[in-house]
Design a protein around this motif. Structure first.
Motif, PDB file in Angstrom:
ATOM      1  N   THR A  88    -100.611  81.249  32.628  1.00 19.67           N
ATOM      2  CA  THR A  88     -99.344  81.880  33.354  1.00 19.67           C
ATOM      3  C   THR A  88     -99.355  81.581  34.663  1.00 19.67           C
ATOM      4  O   THR A  88    -100.404  81.732  35.147  1.00 19.67           O
ATOM      5  CB  THR A  88     -99.442  83.275  32.913  1.00 19.67           C
ATOM      6  OG1 THR A  88     -99.211  83.639  31.741  1.00 19.67           O
ATOM      7  CG2 THR A  88     -98.183  84.020  33.813  1.00 19.67           C
ATOM      8  N   LEU A  89     -98.159  81.059  35.308  1.00 19.36           N
ATOM      9  CA  LEU A  89     -98.021  80.876  36.715  1.00 19.36           C
ATOM     10  C   LEU A  89     -96.985  81.978  37.161  1.00 19.36           C
ATOM     11  O   LEU A  89     -96.107  82.289  36.582  1.00 19.36           O
ATOM     12  CB  LEU A  89     -97.697  79.464  36.971  1.00 19.36           C
ATOM     13  CG  LEU A  89     -97.071  79.450  38.102  1.00 19.36           C
ATOM     14  CD1 LEU A  89     -97.922  79.538  39.766  1.00 19.36           C
ATOM     15  CD2 LEU A  89     -96.125  78.058  38.608  1.00 19.36           C
ATOM     16  N   LEU A  90     -97.546  82.726  38.098  1.00 18.59           N
ATOM     17  CA  LEU A  90     -96.726  84.007  38.637  1.00 18.59           C
ATOM     18  C   LEU A  90     -95.952  83.146  39.690  1.00 18.59           C
ATOM     19  O   LEU A  90     -96.292  82.763  40.654  1.00 18.59           O
ATOM     20  CB  LEU A  90     -97.448  85.112  39.364  1.00 18.59           C
ATOM     21  CG  LEU A  90     -96.827  86.340  39.954  1.00 18.59           C
ATOM     22  CD1 LEU A  90     -95.943  86.900  39.005  1.00 18.59           C
ATOM     23  CD2 LEU A  90     -97.697  87.105  40.812  1.00 18.59           C
ATOM     24  N   ASP A  91     -94.616  83.086  39.421  1.00 15.89           N
ATOM     25  CA  ASP A  91     -93.816  82.682  40.410  1.00 15.89           C
ATOM     26  C   ASP A  91     -93.123  83.411  41.619  1.00 15.89           C
ATOM     27  O   ASP A  91     -93.083  83.156  42.609  1.00 15.89           O
ATOM     28  CB  ASP A  91     -92.413  82.016  39.662  1.00 15.89           C
ATOM     29  CG  ASP A  91     -91.664  80.705  40.345  1.00 15.89           C
ATOM     30  OD1 ASP A  91     -92.182  80.323  41.100  1.00 15.89           O
ATOM     31  OD2 ASP A  91     -90.515  80.802  40.236  1.00 15.89           O
ATOM     32  N   THR A  92     -92.718  84.764  41.071  1.00 15.77           N
ATOM     33  CA  THR A  92     -92.288  85.667  41.924  1.00 15.77           C
ATOM     34  C   THR A  92     -92.857  87.174  41.458  1.00 15.77           C
ATOM     35  O   THR A  92     -93.014  87.251  40.319  1.00 15.77           O
ATOM     36  CB  THR A  92     -90.599  85.732  42.180  1.00 15.77           C
ATOM     37  OG1 THR A  92     -90.336  86.050  40.630  1.00 15.77           O
ATOM     38  CG2 THR A  92     -89.903  84.401  42.739  1.00 15.77           C
ATOM     39  N   GLY A  93     -93.030  87.933  42.379  1.00 13.03           N
ATOM     40  CA  GLY A  93     -93.163  89.161  42.164  1.00 13.03           C
ATOM     41  C   GLY A  93     -94.852  89.545  42.370  1.00 13.03           C
ATOM     42  O   GLY A  93     -95.511  88.747  42.813  1.00 13.03           O
ATOM     43  N   PHE A 103     -89.845  90.055  38.450  1.00  9.02           N
ATOM     44  CA  PHE A 103     -90.717  89.166  38.497  1.00  9.02           C
ATOM     45  C   PHE A 103     -90.140  87.645  37.836  1.00  9.02           C
ATOM     46  O   PHE A 103     -89.193  87.971  37.184  1.00  9.02           O
ATOM     47  CB  PHE A 103     -92.001  89.583  37.797  1.00  9.02           C
ATOM     48  CG  PHE A 103     -91.725  89.679  35.982  1.00  9.02           C
ATOM     49  CD1 PHE A 103     -91.940  88.586  35.358  1.00  9.02           C
ATOM     50  CD2 PHE A 103     -91.103  90.915  35.654  1.00  9.02           C
ATOM     51  CE1 PHE A 103     -91.824  88.938  33.900  1.00  9.02           C
ATOM     52  CE2 PHE A 103     -90.854  90.962  34.298  1.00  9.02           C
ATOM     53  CZ  PHE A 103     -91.011  90.024  33.194  1.00  9.02           C
ATOM     54  N   ARG A 104     -90.740  86.901  37.952  1.00  7.18           N
ATOM     55  CA  ARG A 104     -90.564  85.561  37.143  1.00  7.18           C
ATOM     56  C   ARG A 104     -92.076  84.848  36.942  1.00  7.18           C
ATOM     57  O   ARG A 104     -92.825  84.635  37.951  1.00  7.18           O
ATOM     58  CB  ARG A 104     -89.549  84.534  37.789  1.00  7.18           C
ATOM     59  CG  ARG A 104     -89.525  83.224  37.039  1.00  7.18           C
ATOM     60  CD  ARG A 104     -88.379  82.676  37.660  1.00  7.18           C
ATOM     61  NE  ARG A 104     -88.610  82.012  38.784  1.00  7.18           N
ATOM     62  CZ  ARG A 104     -87.986  82.564  39.957  1.00  7.18           C
ATOM     63  NH1 ARG A 104     -86.754  83.363  39.825  1.00  7.18           N
ATOM     64  NH2 ARG A 104     -88.189  81.863  41.107  1.00  7.18           N
ATOM     65  N   VAL A 105     -92.499  84.620  35.576  1.00 12.03           N
ATOM     66  CA  VAL A 105     -93.464  83.856  35.222  1.00 12.03           C
ATOM     67  C   VAL A 105     -92.961  82.564  34.296  1.00 12.03           C
ATOM     68  O   VAL A 105     -92.156  82.392  33.788  1.00 12.03           O
ATOM     69  CB  VAL A 105     -94.512  84.952  34.460  1.00 12.03           C
ATOM     70  CG1 VAL A 105     -95.000  85.848  35.342  1.00 12.03           C
ATOM     71  CG2 VAL A 105     -93.896  85.008  33.214  1.00 12.03           C
TER      72      VAL A 105
END
Length: 362
Positions: free
Chosen positions: A92-97, A132-134
């Motif tokens: 998982t890449l945390l894009d936002t949040g 969030f966006r992952v």
């Protein structure tokens, strides 16, 4: 509240499952997340507001983008390892949040740009407290070549964008997920292979199986250079000298990196260009051969034709004629290998508003 749910089938079509009973929005959101993250049960804090899950299959791998207004995902000991996805891991890449993952006695606190791994075979808890966006890559554990005990040493560790390998994995993973429906299939396969290789290097680093920076560092740099080449194929000025300068290494060192690739740097560039041209010749049958060649960096149509014949045993015109005379033959084997099938997207998307729950564009 009127609700509409659509699911993209494995053949790429859309089938309507109908409007669920009132109050089913939260259950649908849980189900979509469970299918993507492999977690059950799932709790969604607050009232349903907005959430999206988009997935796409890449052979045995699957990519996913998940957006929402916060969630807490739990896979308990009772449910872990009870379904067919148990032998898979989620990268998982945390894009936002912001996010926090707990597994195997560790806790990873993530910020945007960080990457983390969790294993579907064992209990875990994933918390995303706000918007969030992952971006996720789901793959069988055996693709990484890790045993269950080795995987347990890699999970819930933060691979930050501030680390040598993490800074390569983060943009590569984002590009792979975002481009699942855009890039040519062979480009996606290369990106997926590179992502898996980088994950393997990260695992080796955690497990203490890689020495100082030699093999791991060289391999990571080679993967980065190959990705750079793919992004700049259309540039006729793409040369070994330009590539070496862009990566702040000597020309001699660049050639040394490619010694194990069964191709010189120039040959690698030409192979990649020829594959793209062959794909476009079959796909864009009304585009001239010269235009296809120039689109992918060949400055001379005559040189392109000679290189194409040397690689595939027929001229570009003969290749195109074969495709036109036999619909679907663009995916049949040919000398030197043939274009791969574009894997149709297989997604489940929920966009929940006060009025509806809908799904992806067809």
């Amino acid at each position: 509240m009127a609700t509409d749910v659509r699911e993209r089938s494995s053949r790429g079509g859309i089938r309507t499952t109908g409007a669920p009973p009132a109050g089913r929005e939260r259950a649908l959101w849980r189900e979509a997340l469970a299918r993507t993250l492999g977690a059950a049960p799932l709790t969604v804090p607050g009232e349903p507001s907005c959430g999206t899950v988009r997935t796409s299959a890449l052979g045995r791998l699957r990519t996913a983008t998940v957006e929402g207004g916060g969630l807490s995902a739990l896979r308990s000991g009772r449910t872990a390892g009870t379904d067919g996805r148990a032998a898979s891991v989620v990268v998982t890449l945390l894009d936002t949040g912001a996010a926090r993952l707990e597994q195997d006695g560790r806790e990873a606190v993530l910020r945007p740009g960080d990457v983390v791994v969790h294993d579907l075979a064992r209990p875990f808890r994933l918390a995303l407290p706000g918007d969030f966006r992952v971006k996720c890559l789901v793959l069988p554990r055996d693709v990484l070549g890790l045993s269950a005990s080795e995987t347990a040493q890699v999970t819930a560790r933060r691979f930050g964008a501030d680390t040598p390998l993490g800074c390569l994995l983060s943009p590569l993973l984002a590009g792979l997920v975002d481009g699942a429906g855009e890039y040519a299939p062979h480009t996606l396969k290369l990106m997926a292979r590179n992502a898996v290789d980088l994950l393997g290097l990260l695992a080796d680093e955690v497990l203490g199986r890689s020495g100082a920076q030699t093999p791991g560092g060289d391999r990571a740099l080679l993967l980065r250079i190959q990705e750079y080449i793919d992004r700049h194929l259309a540039d006729p000025e793409l040369t070994p000298e330009v590539i070496a300068q862009a990566h702040h290494i000597s020309l001699r060192y660049l050639h040394k990196l490619f010694e194990g690739e069964d191709a010189t740097v120039r040959r690698w560039i030409q192979r990649r260009r020829l594959r793209e041209c062959r794909h476009d010749l079959a796909l864009h049958r009304h585009t001239t051969i010269s235009a296809v060649a120039h689109r992918w960096g060949f400055t001379s149509a005559a040189h392109f034709s000679r290189a194409f014949r040397a690689a595939y045993g027929m001229s570009p015109r003969e290749w195109r004629a074969v495709q036109e005379s036999a619909p679907g033959a663009e995916h049949a084997p040919a000398a030197g290998g043939a274009p791969s099938d574009r894997t149709p997207a297989d997604g489940y998307r929920l966009r929940r508003t006060p009025a509806c729950v809908s799904s992806p564009r067809s």
